[in-house]
Design an enzyme around this catalytic site. Structure first.
Site, mmCIF file in Angstrom:
data_model
loop_
_atom_site.group_PDB
_atom_site.id
_atom_site.type_symbol
_atom_site.label_atom_id
_atom_site.label_comp_id
_atom_site.label_asym_id
_atom_site.label_seq_id
_atom_site.Cartn_x
_atom_site.Cartn_y
_atom_site.Cartn_z
ATOM 1 N N ARG A 34 70.507 -20.461 -10.758
ATOM 2 C CA ARG A 34 71.429 -19.542 -11.422
ATOM 3 C C ARG A 34 72.399 -20.122 -12.212
ATOM 4 O O ARG A 34 73.116 -19.211 -13.034
ATOM 5 C CB ARG A 34 72.088 -18.740 -10.069
ATOM 6 C CG ARG A 34 71.236 -17.896 -9.301
ATOM 7 C CD ARG A 34 71.780 -17.468 -8.257
ATOM 8 N NE ARG A 34 71.674 -18.908 -7.315
ATOM 9 C CZ ARG A 34 72.299 -18.771 -5.942
ATOM 10 N NH1 ARG A 34 72.470 -17.358 -5.316
ATOM 11 N NH2 ARG A 34 72.275 -19.794 -5.157
ATOM 12 N N TYR A 156 66.339 -21.900 10.794
ATOM 13 C CA TYR A 156 66.506 -20.324 10.031
ATOM 14 C C TYR A 156 65.297 -19.506 10.894
ATOM 15 O O TYR A 156 65.657 -18.354 11.200
ATOM 16 C CB TYR A 156 65.989 -20.573 8.668
ATOM 17 C CG TYR A 156 66.933 -21.331 7.724
ATOM 18 C CD1 TYR A 156 67.927 -20.352 7.222
ATOM 19 C CD2 TYR A 156 66.942 -22.528 7.356
ATOM 20 C CE1 TYR A 156 68.909 -20.818 6.335
ATOM 21 C CE2 TYR A 156 67.977 -22.963 6.461
ATOM 22 C CZ TYR A 156 68.953 -22.266 6.311
ATOM 23 O OH TYR A 156 69.922 -22.768 5.149
HETATM 24 O O1 CP3 Z 1 65.454 -26.795 -8.414
HETATM 25 C C1 CP3 Z 1 65.098 -26.716 -7.199
HETATM 26 O O2 CP3 Z 1 65.743 -27.881 -6.365
HETATM 27 C C2 CP3 Z 1 63.716 -26.399 -6.547
HETATM 28 C C3 CP3 Z 1 64.106 -25.240 -5.960
HETATM 29 C C4 CP3 Z 1 64.636 -25.170 -4.471
HETATM 30 C C5 CP3 Z 1 65.227 -23.814 -4.050
HETATM 31 N N1 CP3 Z 1 65.667 -23.949 -2.805
HETATM 32 C C6 CP3 Z 1 65.390 -22.358 -4.716
HETATM 33 C C7 CP3 Z 1 66.324 -21.527 -4.523
HETATM 34 C C8 CP3 Z 1 64.799 -25.982 -3.520
HETATM 35 C C9 CP3 Z 1 64.288 -27.428 -3.393
HETATM 36 C C10 CP3 Z 1 65.519 -25.181 -2.319
HETATM 37 C C11 CP3 Z 1 65.571 -25.845 -1.149
HETATM 38 C C12 CP3 Z 1 66.343 -25.215 0.065
HETATM 39 N N2 CP3 Z 1 66.085 -23.799 0.256
HETATM 40 C C13 CP3 Z 1 67.020 -25.673 0.920
HETATM 41 C C14 CP3 Z 1 67.372 -27.170 1.268
HETATM 42 C C15 CP3 Z 1 68.554 -27.738 0.267
HETATM 43 C C16 CP3 Z 1 69.940 -27.048 0.607
HETATM 44 O O3 CP3 Z 1 70.244 -26.503 -0.328
HETATM 45 O O4 CP3 Z 1 70.433 -27.140 1.604
HETATM 46 C C17 CP3 Z 1 67.464 -24.552 1.945
HETATM 47 C C18 CP3 Z 1 68.422 -24.749 3.110
HETATM 48 C C19 CP3 Z 1 67.055 -23.270 1.278
HETATM 49 C C20 CP3 Z 1 67.057 -21.836 1.827
HETATM 50 C C21 CP3 Z 1 67.798 -21.079 1.051
HETATM 51 N N3 CP3 Z 1 67.196 -20.598 -0.065
HETATM 52 C C22 CP3 Z 1 68.878 -20.620 0.947
HETATM 53 C C23 CP3 Z 1 69.958 -20.795 2.431
HETATM 54 C C24 CP3 Z 1 69.252 -19.455 0.149
HETATM 55 C C25 CP3 Z 1 70.425 -18.554 -0.235
HETATM 56 C C26 CP3 Z 1 71.671 -19.508 -0.533
HETATM 57 C C27 CP3 Z 1 71.372 -19.771 -2.078
HETATM 58 O O5 CP3 Z 1 71.581 -20.751 -2.597
HETATM 59 O O6 CP3 Z 1 71.128 -18.786 -2.702
HETATM 60 C C28 CP3 Z 1 68.153 -19.760 -0.855
HETATM 61 C C29 CP3 Z 1 67.832 -19.146 -2.215
HETATM 62 C C30 CP3 Z 1 67.393 -19.829 -3.269
HETATM 63 N N4 CP3 Z 1 66.504 -20.998 -3.178
HETATM 64 C C31 CP3 Z 1 67.818 -19.789 -4.611
HETATM 65 C C32 CP3 Z 1 67.184 -20.574 -5.236
HETATM 66 C C33 CP3 Z 1 67.185 -20.865 -6.949
HETATM 67 C C34 CP3 Z 1 68.559 -18.561 -5.090
HETATM 68 C C35 CP3 Z 1 68.157 -17.378 -4.874
HETATM 69 C C36 CP3 Z 1 67.803 -16.544 -6.198
HETATM 70 O O7 CP3 Z 1 67.919 -17.026 -7.410
HETATM 71 O O8 CP3 Z 1 67.847 -15.255 -6.115
#
Ligand code: CP3
Length: 349
Positions: A34, A156
């Site tokens: 984002r 989760y």
């Molecule tokens: O660019 C990258 O690193 C590749 C994509 C990636 C995403 N999530 C995209 C994402 C990767 C490697 C992850 C890993 C991930 N996802 C983890 C481990 C790393 C960390 O941050 O601890 C975890 C715990 C998640 C679970 C997750 N996904 C959560 C808790 C959330 C909501 C909180 C947040 O950061 O928004 C997500 C959503 C998420 N995953 C988004 C993205 C780009 C944002 C959602 C959106 O764009 O609408």
């Protein structure tokens, strides 16, 4: 192309042959997302976040966006750690501004809701993204596949959402360790297939995100973090012996030493609370170190950023080291700060 030739072409892979590179290779956790206007534009076109993960054309495009802008040494396939529970048929939604919501699994009996033989169609979409990205990526750029570690994914699945204390999974671990072990074993099985498929599709290396490793007493850490990761890495190495694996046991503190020695990972990604001394002295000499700039310092920018970047680069100059953040990039981070960071690491500032 022979693996060695490829390794020499991709700086990111050369560090896994033990080379200390100056400047070090750099990529950032959550580098697609984002904080980039071009990501937000694509995100606005799809309703659901998971739909973006399962649309290879768009997922490949957002994977490539940060590489085009900042010429990182690696791309990380755009997906999420919660693709695994979703592919297992657990209901997963991402609620705008609130994060993930899952239909929580609260007992061993409820594991019957999961269907390990249903994962392929959704996994295949991620594999297709990997293949597309590899085709469009510069030859010198490595491609990283990833999954969540069994423990973190389980927190989760059991909690039904993110939490500060992971109480759901931790209580289950104390009350019914054998029941929880069934879930962890299932996650080990599907994660081997998931990572293996990403490698077959073109990933050069993989990272295992254990974002909630840090909230456990040492005996529990051994049981739910080290052991499942060791089994997962061992099984993956049997199939793909030469493919590097990075582990990210966020918050492991002094337990990082045992994690690095016992899991079989080739590299350890350290969070920003890990002292630099600890990263050099406690991790074995053959372990690649990755990290660990505070994401808030990247957001803040200013002179403090230049100062800390110089400190990190100098500290690890004799070590096989990958520059990264200590956790994912914050959505409010100005993209100019990221460009500046890359310049600082590469010595152009
Ligand atoms: O660019 C990258 O690193 C590749 C994509 C990636 C995403 N999530 C995209 C994402 C990767 C490697 C992850 C890993 C991930 N996802 C983890 C481990 C790393 C960390 O941050 O601890 C975890 C715990 C998640 C679970 C997750 N996904 C959560 C808790 C959330 C909501 C909180 C947040 O950061 O928004 C997500 C959503 C998420 N995953 C988004 C993205 C780009 C944002 C959602 C959106 O764009 O609408």
């Amino acid at each position: 192309m022979p693996a060695q030739k490829m390794a020499s072409e991709r700086r990111m892979l050369r560090v896994f042959a033990g080379e200390a590179l100056t400047p070090p290779p750099i990529w950032l956790m959550r580098q697609a997302g984002r904080y980039l206007p071009e990501y937000r534009a694509i995100r606005a076109r799809v309703g659901d976040f998971l739909e973006l993960c399962y649309t290879p054309e768009l997922a490949a495009e957002v994977t490539l966006q940060p590489v085009r802008r900042f010429d990182f040494d690696a791309a990380i396939v755009f997906a999420d750690i919660l693709v695994v529970p979703d592919a297992l048929n657990q209901t997963v939604h991402f609620v705008e501004g609130q994060g993930p919501r899952l239909d929580a699994i609260r007992s061993a009996a409820e594991l019957a809701r999961l269907n390990p033989s249903a994962t392929q169609p959704k996994f295949q979409r991620v594999f297709e993204t990997v293949a597309r990205v590899r085709q469009d990526l510069p030859r010198a750029t490595a491609l990283i596949g990833f999954c969540g570690a069994p423990w973190t994914v389980a927190t989760y699945m059991v909690g039904g959402q993110g939490s500060v204390d992971q109480a759901g999974a931790r209580l289950w671990a104390y009350r019914d360790p054998q029941g929880l072990q069934r879930l962890i074993s299932l996650l080990e099985d599907v994660s081997v297939e998931y990572l293996s498929g990403q490698i077959d599709a073109g990933a050069d290396l993989v990272q295992i995100f254990d974002s909630w490793a840090g909230n456990l007493p040492d005996d529990q850490f051994r049981h739910w973090v080290i052991e499942p990761t060791r089994r997962l890495v061992g099984r993956l190495k049997q199939r793909h012996p030469g493919v590097p694996v990075i582990g990210f046991p966020r918050g492991a503190g002094p337990l990082v030493r045992d994690y690095a020695r016992e899991t079989g990972v080739d590299g350890v990604s350290c969070d920003w609370t890990m002292p630099l001394q600890c990263m050099t002295q406690e991790l074995p000499g053959h372990t690649v170190v990755q990290g660990n700039l505070d994401p808030l310092l990247l957001l803040a920018g200013g002179p403090a950023l230049a100062c800390r970047v110089a400190e990190l680069v100098t500290h690890f100059s004799q070590r096989a080291f990958i520059f990264n953040l200590g956790h994912g990039i914050q959505p409010q981070t100005p993209p100019e700060n990221v460009a500046r960071l890359v310049g600082l690491v590469r010595g152009a500032d």
